[in-house]
Design a protein around this motif. Sequence first.
Motif, mmCIF file in Angstrom:
data_model
loop_
_atom_site.group_PDB
_atom_site.id
_atom_site.type_symbol
_atom_site.label_atom_id
_atom_site.label_comp_id
_atom_site.label_asym_id
_atom_site.label_seq_id
_atom_site.Cartn_x
_atom_site.Cartn_y
_atom_site.Cartn_z
ATOM 1 N N GLN A 1 -9.177 3.485 16.413
ATOM 2 C CA GLN A 1 -9.801 2.657 17.080
ATOM 3 C C GLN A 1 -9.843 1.264 16.270
ATOM 4 O O GLN A 1 -9.761 0.253 16.748
ATOM 5 C CB GLN A 1 -10.754 2.806 18.219
ATOM 6 N N PRO B 1 -11.479 5.020 11.545
ATOM 7 C CA PRO B 1 -11.182 5.234 12.856
ATOM 8 C C PRO B 1 -9.932 4.604 13.557
ATOM 9 O O PRO B 1 -9.980 3.469 13.045
ATOM 10 C CB PRO B 1 -12.468 5.068 13.591
ATOM 11 N N TYR C 1 -6.708 -7.933 17.200
ATOM 12 C CA TYR C 1 -7.674 -8.569 17.846
ATOM 13 C C TYR C 1 -8.788 -9.309 16.994
ATOM 14 O O TYR C 1 -9.149 -10.454 17.260
ATOM 15 C CB TYR C 1 -8.234 -7.832 19.099
ATOM 16 N N LEU C 2 -9.407 -8.610 16.247
ATOM 17 C CA LEU C 2 -10.233 -9.006 15.238
ATOM 18 C C LEU C 2 -9.866 -10.301 14.307
ATOM 19 O O LEU C 2 -10.551 -11.210 14.214
ATOM 20 C CB LEU C 2 -10.934 -7.956 14.451
ATOM 21 N N THR D 1 -7.272 -12.053 15.211
ATOM 22 C CA THR D 1 -7.098 -13.335 15.936
ATOM 23 C C THR D 1 -8.583 -14.072 15.965
ATOM 24 O O THR D 1 -8.444 -15.426 16.112
ATOM 25 C CB THR D 1 -6.697 -12.717 17.533
ATOM 26 N N SER E 1 -6.539 -0.043 15.582
ATOM 27 C CA SER E 1 -5.995 -0.662 16.600
ATOM 28 C C SER E 1 -6.358 -2.020 17.201
ATOM 29 O O SER E 1 -5.728 -2.991 17.638
ATOM 30 C CB SER E 1 -6.050 0.231 17.859
ATOM 31 N N SER E 2 -7.766 -2.108 16.637
ATOM 32 C CA SER E 2 -8.437 -3.543 17.141
ATOM 33 C C SER E 2 -8.294 -4.411 16.165
ATOM 34 O O SER E 2 -8.834 -5.634 16.129
ATOM 35 C CB SER E 2 -9.930 -3.277 17.686
#
Lengths: 366, 303
Positions: B265, B263, B272-273, B275, B268-269
């Motif tokens: 999404q 996916p 952040y993950l 980090t 895209s994350s």
Amino acid sequence: MSVWFPTSLPTLVRRERASLAAALGAPVVALGGAIALNLGLYVLMGRDPAAVVYAMLFEPFLSWASFSEVLLKAGPLLLIAQGLAIGFRAKVFNIGAEGQFILGAIFASAIPVWFPQASGQWIWPAMLLLGAIGGAIWASLTAFWRVRLNANEILVSLMLSLVAAQLLNYLLLGPWKDPNGFNFPQSVMFQYDAMVPTLITGTRVNVSFLITLGLSVAAWVFMQKSFMGYKLQVGGLAPRAAGYAGFREGWAIWLSLLIGGFAAGLAGAAEVAGPLGQLQRSVASGYGYAAIIVAYLGGLHPIGIVISALVMAVIYIGGDNAMVSASLPIAAVRVFQGSLLLAYLIAVAFVRYRLEWHRTAQRSLP
Amino acid sequence: MNAIEFILAGMLAAATPFLLAALGELVAERAGVLNLGVEGLMALGAVLAFIVVYHGGGHFLGFIVAGLGSAALSLLFAFVTLGFRANQVAAGLAIGILGQGLSALFGKTYESLTVKGLPKLALPALSELPVIGGLFVQDIVVWISLAATLALWAILAYTKLGLVVRAVGENPKAAHAIGYSVISVRILAIAFGGAMAGFAGAYAAVVYTPLWADGMIAGRGWIAIALVVFGTWLTGRIFLGACLFGAVSLMGLAAQATGLDVPSQLLSSLPYLVTIIVLGIISADRRLLKLNGVASLGEPFER
């Protein structure tokens, strides 16, 4: 020193005791300052300031219909801010309430999305409870990272909010998308029993507002009257003293984050089971960030927060009005929020300091 | 082009916004100031640069305006935290919200418009190399950023200016006692951090993906702050961290190009993950953080 700050400039001098008058006056002064500043901005943008003031600050009170919307908006802000303030007082800076709010909305939606035909008076309370648990679970990730791995909770909780927003998108574009929803990124509309009952007929204000007020009282009792709340505050004010007294820091972090996540998750659940009636993207509309400002503006005090949540809700509803009647872009609300917090931080300095105009050079000499 | 070549070629450009913002934040933190408003400062820089370039002002002017605008907003942070000794966490959040609000306000009529980016300049010979050749085909801002990284490292480590900045962050009372103005050093460090965040935003909006959209900074300012922690306040490690994040943010695109069924999404994350995970790994070594951390970070200075 004199190059940058000529001695004729006033200096801040620490007061012997905190000024109660300044503490009570700071939010009022900040609000006035922020209003003046932003009106100046609107004038620069070529808007009619009188129309903006009327739309933003008066219209919300002029009809029961719009004032009930203020109450509706104040609910989630109040609930999230109460949770955050407990953590902030303990110096645990959970700024990821937005993500905890989204997870609350997602967890609560699981019941009506998976069991759309279910009926019974148990559904909406179960959703609220599930949402609160979802928010607490999301916050517990931050707590674990902070306590076990020593990672900064500000950064971790914020990153988790960005992940939560992607998770929401994924569900709404994928498995949870309403098959009969014309491809809109939203879930099915919830059934009747999955909606929190309305409190005041003819408005959208529902029972969750009562729960929020009840939890505000609980927050007040917890912070002002309970030993646990006292321990938390000591940990925030004097970590070393708290350590000597046997108050464990890890415990305070877990408690702060779980309370914050629980409140934000509950607010998210109440949003989908209340005004929205389905899980949709607009649930992630920045309540979690605005609530940080609400918490500070309320002086991190449970009673102050009730007032500041109402003020912030008026600004939201008034901003919506101004968007229509004075063609003010909705981003102006964010600018207002940011400048309001800055103005408050300046005003609140006078609780602990006073300005002294004639600080003589000799005083700093031995 | 296979995935590795694709990532190598784009990594430095993708890393540049992270790098510029993180270098600015590094200087502020070295001087003892934690500015959490980077996301908003970047957003403001991005929109200012976009407006200038869109109206034909050119990229150079765009960067200048972005740097000045964000520096001005960061001076507001300095005013509140140094002038009124406000809590730096709260003030940083306020600046972040204000910057994002202002950027949305200014950029409203420019939503989804595009401008022309900058041409890529190839280093002769090196850019002909197989696989890694792409590393040496970059726009001018990337080259300048690399030079700036090197310069900043040298200044912080070897010059008196660097020593003064570090002294102010480590022990402001001592720095004050030997005659340095803690407040003025911190003001300058904050302004520098603001200007760098402005450049970072400008790069994102007029070079990297030359378009304006509200929310386009997408957490990069926060990752930049995390990068300073990853890099344990050392310039070289921050550069390596920025490259890692440049690569991670390209991995999503590379994975989609190879037709991987993941996916979007999740991709895209990914930054952040990563980090969150890296922050956990680095922070778990408490000695490392204590050794390199800035002693007075986040604390107001009172004489």
